[in-house]
Design an enzyme around this catalytic site. Structure first.
Site, PDB file in Angstrom:
ATOM      1  N   ASP A   1       4.710   4.930 -12.059  1.00 22.47           N
ATOM      2  CA  ASP A   1       4.004   5.938 -11.273  1.00 22.47           C
ATOM      3  C   ASP A   1       4.205   7.320 -11.888  1.00 22.47           C
ATOM      4  OD1 ASP A   1       2.918   7.630  -9.408  1.00 22.47           O
ATOM      5  OD2 ASP A   1       3.864   6.667  -7.681  1.00 22.47           O
TER       6      ASP A   1
ATOM      7  N   THR B   1       9.118   2.567  -2.516  1.00 20.29           N
ATOM      8  CA  THR B   1      10.134   3.234  -3.329  1.00 20.29           C
ATOM      9  C   THR B   1      11.509   3.091  -2.694  1.00 20.29           C
ATOM     10  OG1 THR B   1       8.549   4.846  -4.200  1.00 20.29           O
ATOM     11  CG2 THR B   1      10.872   5.420  -4.332  1.00 20.29           C
TER      12      THR B   1
ATOM     13  N   GLU C   1       1.153  -2.738  11.381  1.00 23.62           N
ATOM     14  CA  GLU C   1      -0.148  -2.259  11.831  1.00 23.62           C
ATOM     15  C   GLU C   1      -1.224  -3.168  11.274  1.00 23.62           C
ATOM     16  OE1 GLU C   1      -0.694   1.803  10.723  1.00 23.62           O
ATOM     17  OE2 GLU C   1       1.032   2.532  11.870  1.00 23.62           O
TER      18      GLU C   1
ATOM     19  N   LYS D   1       0.821  -1.199   0.000  1.00 22.01           N
ATOM     20  CA  LYS D   1       0.000   0.000   0.000  1.00 22.01           C
ATOM     21  C   LYS D   1       0.860   1.256   0.000  1.00 22.01           C
ATOM     22  CE  LYS D   1      -3.678   0.615   2.448  1.00 22.01           C
ATOM     23  NZ  LYS D   1      -4.760   0.820   1.470  1.00 22.01           N
TER      24      LYS D   1
ATOM     25  N   GLY E   1       2.690   4.523   1.107  1.00 19.06           N
ATOM     26  CA  GLY E   1       3.257   5.009   2.360  1.00 19.06           C
ATOM     27  C   GLY E   1       3.981   3.986   3.206  1.00 19.06           C
TER      28      GLY E   1
END
Length: 307
Positions: free
Chosen positions: A59, A36, A214, A30, A32
Site C-alpha cells: 500500500d 492493518t 454489517e 474492504k 476500513g
C-alpha cells in the site's frame, strides 16, 4: 453437549500459530475493516513462536509505518521492541519499473512500458517476486479489496497462475510485441511457478478474511471466500472487527440498537461458516497505534471476547 457444540471450532487465531508449515498468511478485506491492525497484531503473535516473521505492505499509504510508529522501506527492517519481527513496505510501481529498466536488449519500448503499467495487478506481482528473495520464513501480508478479490489481487493471481508469457493472449498486440513480453516472462518463470505452487498449497498459504458485522461487509466477504475457493487458496479464518459489547444494564439506546443489528449479521456469519474459526474483536475507544498497544490488542486474537 450437542454435536454442534462438540465440533465448534475455536474462535481465535491460535490455529494459525499452531500450523507450523505456513509461510504465507494473507489478511484481506474492504477498506476500513481493520486489516492493518489485524495483520500487525497477528505478526506480533507469530513473532513469539516463529523466527524471522516478515510483515509486508504494498500500500503506497505506508500504513505499517503509521501503525508501529517507525519508518519502513522496501528493505526488511527489524521492528523496534519486538524480537523476530520485520516490516517491509514495497512500492509496486518501483518494482516493475526496475524490471523494465533491467530488460535485456531494450526489449521493453516506451509503448510496452505503458502496457505493463496498464495491466491490473502486474505491479503487485513484481512486488511479490521481490518478496520471494527475502530471508524471512513467514510472510504476513495485508491485502485491500474493493469488491471481492478486487482489481489488485485477482489480476495479480491471474498473472501468476497463467504466467507472464500469457499476458498478450487476450490483447490485440502485434506478434513482435507478444514475443517481447514472452521473452521477459520466460526469465521470471521460476519465480512465477514457485509463487503459484506455494499459494495453492494449504500447508504453506492461508487467507484470513477481515470484516465488520454489517450487510455490505458480509456480502463482500461471501464473494471473497467464494473467489478464494475457486482459485484453490485456503481460507478458514474470519475476523469480525468493531463489535459492541454493551453491559446488559446499559441505558445507551444507540449501543443496544447497534448491538442488535450486529448480532443479526453475526448469526448469519456463524450459520454460513460453521467450518471456519470466527474471531470476534471489540470496538475500542482509541486507535491501536504503537508497539505496546499492538501487543495488547494482539492478545485478543488469541483470547477474544466470546459472549
Amino acid at each position: 453437549m450437542s454435536d454442534s457444540e462438540s465440533f465448534e471450532l475455536e474462535p481465535s487465531l491460535k490455529n494459525i500459530l499452531d500450523q507450523t508449515t505456513l509461510q504465507w498468511i494473507f489478511v484481506g478485506g474492504k477498506g476500513g475493516v481493520g486489516k492493518t491492525t489485524t495483520s500487525c497484531s497477528l505478526a506480533v503473535q507469530m513473532a513469539k513462536v516463529r523466527k524471522n516473521v516478515l510483515l509486508i505492505s504494498t500500500d503506497p499509504a505506508h500504513n505499517l509505518s503509521d501503525a508501529f510508529g517507525q519508518k519502513f522501506s522496501k528493505t526488511p527492517t527489524p521492528v523496534q521492541g519486538i524480537e523476530n519481527l520485520y516490516c517491509m513496505e514495497i512500492d509496486p510501481a518501483g518494482s516493475i519499473q526496475e524490471m523494465l529498466e533491467n530488460s535485456e536488449n531494450g526489449a521493453m519500448t516506451s509503448i510496452m512500458k505503458d502496457l505493463a503499467f496498464a495491466i491490473p495487478g502486474v505491479d503487485e506481482a513484481m512486488g511479490f517476486a521481490e518478496v520471494m528473495k527475502s530471508y524471512a520464513k513467514v510472510f504476513v501480508v495485508p491485502i485491500d479489496f474493493g469488491k471481492g478479490l478486487g482489481k489488485g489481487f485477482a489480476a495479480f493471481w491471474t498473472i501468476w497462475t497463467h504466467g507472464t508469457t500469457g499476458i498478450g493472449a487476450g490483447l490485440e498486440l502485434s506478434k513482435n510485441k507478444r514475443k517481447k513480453i514472452k521473452k521477459i516472462g520466460i526469465r521470471n518463470d521460476g519465480v512465477i511457478n514457485e509463487v503459484n505452487k506455494q499459494f495453492q498449497d494449504p500447508d504453506k498459504t492461508t487467507f484470513i478474511c477481515v470484516c465488520i458485522s454489517e450487510f455490505l461487509s458480509l456480502y463482500e466477504t461471501e464473494r471473497l471466500i467464494q473467489e478464494l475457493t475457486d482459485d484453490n487458496i485456503d481460507t478458514h479464518n474470519i475476523v469480525v472487527n468493531q463489535l459492541l459489547f454493551p453491559p446488559k444494564d446499559s441505558n445507551c439506546e444507540q449501543c443496544l440498537v447497534r448491538r442488535k443489528m450486529q448480532q443479526k449479521y453475526l448469526d448469519q456469519i456463524n450459520d454460513l461458516y460453521e467450518d471456519f474459526h470466527i474471531t470476534k474483536l471489540p470496538l475500542l475507544t482509541s486507535e491501536v497505534r504503537g508497539v505496546e498497544n499492538l501487543k495488547k490488542f494482539s492478545e485478543l486474537l488469541m483470547n477474544p471476547i466470546t459472549n
